[in-house]
Design a protein around this motif. Sequence first.
Motif, PDB file in Angstrom:
ATOM      1  N   GLN A 160       0.895  -1.322   0.052  1.00 17.59           N
ATOM      2  CA  GLN A 160       0.080  -0.069  -0.119  1.00 17.59           C
ATOM      3  C   GLN A 160       0.887   1.299   0.095  1.00 17.59           C
ATOM      4  O   GLN A 160       0.614   2.094  -0.630  1.00 17.59           O
ATOM      5  CB  GLN A 160      -1.023   0.088   1.108  1.00 17.59           C
ATOM      6  N   ARG A 184       1.175   4.182  -2.948  1.00 13.98           N
ATOM      7  CA  ARG A 184       0.583   5.415  -2.645  1.00 13.98           C
ATOM      8  C   ARG A 184       1.897   6.564  -2.993  1.00 13.98           C
ATOM      9  O   ARG A 184       1.608   7.593  -3.489  1.00 13.98           O
ATOM     10  CB  ARG A 184       0.376   5.546  -1.048  1.00 13.98           C
ATOM     11  N   ASP A 210       1.474   9.879  -5.287  1.00 10.59           N
ATOM     12  CA  ASP A 210       1.709  11.006  -4.491  1.00 10.59           C
ATOM     13  C   ASP A 210       2.766  11.867  -5.252  1.00 10.59           C
ATOM     14  O   ASP A 210       2.818  12.942  -5.203  1.00 10.59           O
ATOM     15  CB  ASP A 210       2.090  10.842  -3.258  1.00 10.59           C
ATOM     16  N   ASP A 259      -5.989   1.768  -1.662  1.00 18.96           N
ATOM     17  CA  ASP A 259      -5.264   0.946  -0.271  1.00 18.96           C
ATOM     18  C   ASP A 259      -5.982  -0.621  -0.611  1.00 18.96           C
ATOM     19  O   ASP A 259      -5.379  -1.470  -0.317  1.00 18.96           O
ATOM     20  CB  ASP A 259      -5.617   1.555   0.917  1.00 18.96           C
TER      21      ASP A 259
END
Length: 201
Positions: free
Chosen positions: A94, A98, A102, A169
């Motif tokens: 996860q 991410r 990001d 997620d």
Amino acid sequence: MLRLAVPYHHGDLRVALLDAAEELVRSRGVDGWSLREASAQVGVSPSAAYHHFASRDALVRALSHRILSRIGTAVRDASAAFDDPGSRIVAIGQTYVRFALDDPAVWRLAFGVDDPEAPISPHPHDILAAELDRLDLGGAVFLLWAAMHGLAALLADGLLRFDDPAAVDVEADRLVRAVLSGLAGQPGPWPTVRSAYTDRQ
């Protein structure tokens, strides 16, 4: 023109150049800037920058290593919040996905540079391998890495999208657990896989 959030102070030039290069990567991509521009961002001449980096490529390699270490730290810290090995590996997946979403340009740079002479610690590969070793699945690290990296790349490139950000997620959780479940039913030995990173170990 980009401006650094923290002004350059004497003695921190190497770090300031890395910071400037990172911002340039975010705004222009890996190839859309020069060492001269990075120098200008911190208010020094290119000749001053050459005392720390022999070329633009050297600066990019150093930035790649810094980002890989940052990813390694992020996945290590995320996994440390759990006791169960499976949950630790899910947290790694996860966090990895991410990071790509990001900061996609910086994430791409981290894996687009090869320098066999520079150690990287903590390296995300090592964190993932250590957790898989807990499940006696260490030989399958590249199989899970391929799944994680593939999901991260598809999302970062906009080829997959979720209306709900929290679904990222959930999908990473499903992916990691599906791979782990499949591996549990197929005990090794697995084929030996090499990478630029493992070749320098």
